[in-house]
Design a protein around this motif. Structure first.
Motif, PDB file in Angstrom:
ATOM      1  N   CYS A 201       0.770  -1.244  -0.049  1.00  0.00           N
ATOM      2  CA  CYS A 201      -0.085   0.025   0.071  1.00  0.00           C
ATOM      3  C   CYS A 201       0.740   1.292   0.051  1.00  0.00           C
ATOM      4  CB  CYS A 201      -0.984   0.207   1.112  1.00  0.00           C
ATOM      5  SG  CYS A 201      -2.058   1.324   1.056  1.00  0.00           S
ATOM      6  N   ASN A 202       0.570   2.072  -1.080  1.00  0.00           N
ATOM      7  CA  ASN A 202       1.344   3.261  -1.199  1.00  0.00           C
ATOM      8  C   ASN A 202       0.765   4.168  -1.523  1.00  0.00           C
ATOM      9  OD1 ASN A 202       4.700   2.437  -0.931  1.00  0.00           O
ATOM     10  ND2 ASN A 202       3.713   0.933  -2.302  1.00  0.00           N
ATOM     11  N   ALA A 203       1.195   5.615  -1.410  1.00  0.00           N
ATOM     12  CA  ALA A 203       0.529   6.740  -1.972  1.00  0.00           C
ATOM     13  C   ALA A 203       1.257   7.561  -2.803  1.00  0.00           C
ATOM     14  CB  ALA A 203       0.245   7.581  -0.581  1.00  0.00           C
ATOM     15  N   ILE A 204       0.683   8.277  -3.697  1.00  0.00           N
ATOM     16  CA  ILE A 204       1.211   9.258  -4.536  1.00  0.00           C
ATOM     17  C   ILE A 204       0.585  10.647  -4.316  1.00  0.00           C
ATOM     18  CG2 ILE A 204       1.132  10.057  -7.114  1.00  0.00           C
ATOM     19  CD1 ILE A 204       1.029   7.052  -7.849  1.00  0.00           C
ATOM     20  N   ALA A 205       1.452  11.551  -4.186  1.00  0.00           N
ATOM     21  CA  ALA A 205       0.990  12.933  -3.876  1.00  0.00           C
ATOM     22  C   ALA A 205       1.661  13.801  -5.073  1.00  0.00           C
ATOM     23  CB  ALA A 205       2.031  13.597  -2.861  1.00  0.00           C
ATOM     24  N   PRO A 206       0.331  14.148  -5.899  1.00  0.00           N
ATOM     25  CA  PRO A 206       0.645  14.811  -7.212  1.00  0.00           C
ATOM     26  C   PRO A 206       0.936  16.178  -6.724  1.00  0.00           C
ATOM     27  CG  PRO A 206      -1.495  13.669  -7.180  1.00  0.00           C
ATOM     28  CD  PRO A 206      -0.854  13.507  -6.091  1.00  0.00           C
ATOM     29  N   GLY A 207       1.600  16.957  -7.426  1.00  0.00           N
ATOM     30  CA  GLY A 207       2.030  18.315  -7.305  1.00  0.00           C
ATOM     31  C   GLY A 207       0.895  19.069  -7.855  1.00  0.00           C
ATOM     32  N   ALA A 208       1.085  20.329  -8.551  1.00  0.00           N
ATOM     33  CA  ALA A 208       0.207  21.325  -8.907  1.00  0.00           C
ATOM     34  C   ALA A 208      -0.008  21.077 -10.286  1.00  0.00           C
ATOM     35  CB  ALA A 208       0.669  22.700  -8.719  1.00  0.00           C
ATOM     36  N   PHE A 209      -1.000  19.900 -10.846  1.00  0.00           N
ATOM     37  CA  PHE A 209      -1.114  19.668 -12.160  1.00  0.00           C
ATOM     38  C   PHE A 209      -2.278  20.618 -12.743  1.00  0.00           C
ATOM     39  CE2 PHE A 209       1.321  16.215 -11.044  1.00  0.00           C
ATOM     40  CZ  PHE A 209       1.802  15.615 -12.034  1.00  0.00           C
ATOM     41  N   PRO A 210      -2.265  20.994 -14.059  1.00  0.00           N
ATOM     42  CA  PRO A 210      -3.155  21.872 -14.708  1.00  0.00           C
ATOM     43  C   PRO A 210      -4.419  20.893 -14.835  1.00  0.00           C
ATOM     44  CG  PRO A 210      -1.486  21.349 -16.252  1.00  0.00           C
ATOM     45  CD  PRO A 210      -1.034  20.874 -15.134  1.00  0.00           C
ATOM     46  N   THR A 211      -5.458  20.913 -13.775  1.00  0.00           N
ATOM     47  CA  THR A 211      -6.512  20.143 -13.978  1.00  0.00           C
ATOM     48  C   THR A 211      -7.895  21.076 -13.747  1.00  0.00           C
ATOM     49  OG1 THR A 211      -6.664  19.419 -11.773  1.00  0.00           O
ATOM     50  CG2 THR A 211      -5.549  18.125 -13.142  1.00  0.00           C
ATOM     51  N   ASP A 212      -8.873  20.367 -13.652  1.00  0.00           N
ATOM     52  CA  ASP A 212     -10.148  21.291 -13.294  1.00  0.00           C
ATOM     53  C   ASP A 212      -9.951  22.036 -11.853  1.00  0.00           C
ATOM     54  OD1 ASP A 212     -11.530  20.697 -15.665  1.00  0.00           O
ATOM     55  OD2 ASP A 212     -12.720  19.202 -14.917  1.00  0.00           O
ATOM     56  N   ALA A 213      -9.202  21.277 -11.016  1.00  0.00           N
ATOM     57  CA  ALA A 213      -9.179  21.958  -9.531  1.00  0.00           C
ATOM     58  C   ALA A 213      -8.512  23.355  -9.673  1.00  0.00           C
ATOM     59  CB  ALA A 213      -8.440  20.735  -8.850  1.00  0.00           C
ATOM     60  N   GLU A 214      -7.479  23.387 -10.683  1.00  0.00           N
ATOM     61  CA  GLU A 214      -6.687  24.621 -10.881  1.00  0.00           C
ATOM     62  C   GLU A 214      -7.802  25.723 -11.314  1.00  0.00           C
ATOM     63  OE1 GLU A 214      -3.145  25.822 -13.537  1.00  0.00           O
ATOM     64  OE2 GLU A 214      -2.657  24.060 -11.873  1.00  0.00           O
ATOM     65  N   LYS A 215      -8.607  25.613 -11.902  1.00  0.00           N
ATOM     66  CA  LYS A 215      -9.664  26.384 -12.351  1.00  0.00           C
ATOM     67  C   LYS A 215     -10.338  27.272 -11.156  1.00  0.00           C
ATOM     68  CE  LYS A 215     -10.563  24.146 -16.423  1.00  0.00           C
ATOM     69  NZ  LYS A 215     -12.001  23.116 -17.260  1.00  0.00           N
ATOM     70  N   ILE A 216     -10.287  26.579  -9.991  1.00  0.00           N
ATOM     71  CA  ILE A 216     -10.842  27.782  -9.099  1.00  0.00           C
ATOM     72  C   ILE A 216      -9.766  29.001  -8.527  1.00  0.00           C
ATOM     73  CG2 ILE A 216     -11.882  25.638  -7.872  1.00  0.00           C
ATOM     74  CD1 ILE A 216      -9.822  25.595  -5.755  1.00  0.00           C
ATOM     75  N   HIS A 217      -8.612  28.765  -8.910  1.00  0.00           N
ATOM     76  CA  HIS A 217      -7.566  29.865  -8.685  1.00  0.00           C
ATOM     77  C   HIS A 217      -8.179  31.320  -9.573  1.00  0.00           C
ATOM     78  CE1 HIS A 217      -4.179  32.240  -7.947  1.00  0.00           C
ATOM     79  NE2 HIS A 217      -4.021  31.398  -6.853  1.00  0.00           N
TER      80      HIS A 217
END
Length: 262
Positions: free
Chosen positions: A192-208
């Motif tokens: 069991c491992n985790a991946i921590a994505p950085g600041a990728f240009p996705t829909d989540a970024e559109k809130i900025h």
């Protein structure tokens, strides 16, 4: 039953041939391309996402020779009884080999503006769904003597963002679960491992409110001076899901261009 699979390459075509993968949030910003890369690696993917239009887009982009290995499941993670029924149907067919807990919501506003209902909703989608999926996948993985659980956490755990308190809380919970599950499930050949994505240009970024300013902010913090792509996340997932990662567990892999170097 302890299934000893032949050693495969960590990535590329055939790396996950014959593996059954459950992927939540599979049609979203990072999920869409990662799902296609999993299919290209030979996996059979159960793609769980409630967004019909995104699911149709994923289906439209799936190569014809992989379409029979993609199963779209339009389930709402807040409907926990329906989720449990859907998962029971999948695992009744055959065990899952890989589980990717990726789905998340990320409302943004000051902490004091969140109601308790809103806080609970974030936890329900981002954490409780992962608990339910893991409970469903675990018996089959245990019987196989092989399994890969990958939780998607976040760079926000480093504390560089405000107005995301319930989201950060939920990702912290997933990181804790990653370590607890790694310790508990390792004796059955399950990592069991985790991946921590950085600041990728996705829909989540559109809130900025200032996209160009935010882009500069991201690149100023990264050692690698380009924006990340979904292929970067897919490469990490393919590796952690592979036979070659069998001695790696309980880790949180930052895929962030060198933003966070702990």
């Amino acid at each position: 039953m302890n299934r000893e699979a032949p050693m495969q390459a960590a990535s590329g075509r055939g790396a996950l041939a014959g593996r059954r993968v459950l992927y939540t949030g599979a049609s979203g910003g990072l999920g869409h391309q990662t799902t296609l890369d999993l299919l290209a690696a030979g996996a059979e993917v159960f793609a769980l996402d409630r967004d019909h239009s995104k699911n149709q887009s994923l289906l439209a982009h799936t190569p014809k020779d992989a379409a029979n290995r993609l199963h779209l499941l339009e389930l709402d993670l807040t409907d926990q009884p329906a989720l449990e029924v859907g998962l029971a149907e999948i695992t009744a067919q055959a065990p899952l080999d890989v589980l990717i807990n990726n789905a998340a919501i990320y409302p943004s506003k000051p902490f004091e503006a969140f109601t308790m209902e809103e806080l609970r909703l974030v936890h329900q989608v981002n954490v409780e769904a992962a608990l339910i999926c893991t409970r469903a996948a675990l018996p089959g993985m245990r019987d196989l003597g092989w399994g890969r659980i990958i939780n998607v956490t976040s760079i926000t755990l480093t504390g560089g963002w405000e107005n995301l308190a319930p989201y950060v809380q939920s990702k912290g919970s997933l990181l804790g679960l990653t370590r607890a599950w790694a310790r508990e499930f390792g004796k059955w050949g399950i990592t069991c491992n985790a991946i921590a994505p950085g600041a990728f240009p996705t829909d989540a970024e559109k809130i900025h409110p200032d996209p160009e300013g935010y882009r500069k902010f991201v690149l100023d913090h990264q050692a690698v001076k380009r924006r990340g792509t979904p292929h970067d996340i897919a490469a990490a997932i393919l590796f952690l899901a592979s036979d070659g990662a069998g001695f790696i567990t309980g880790q949180n892999l930052a895929v962030d261009g060198g933003w966070n170097m702990t």
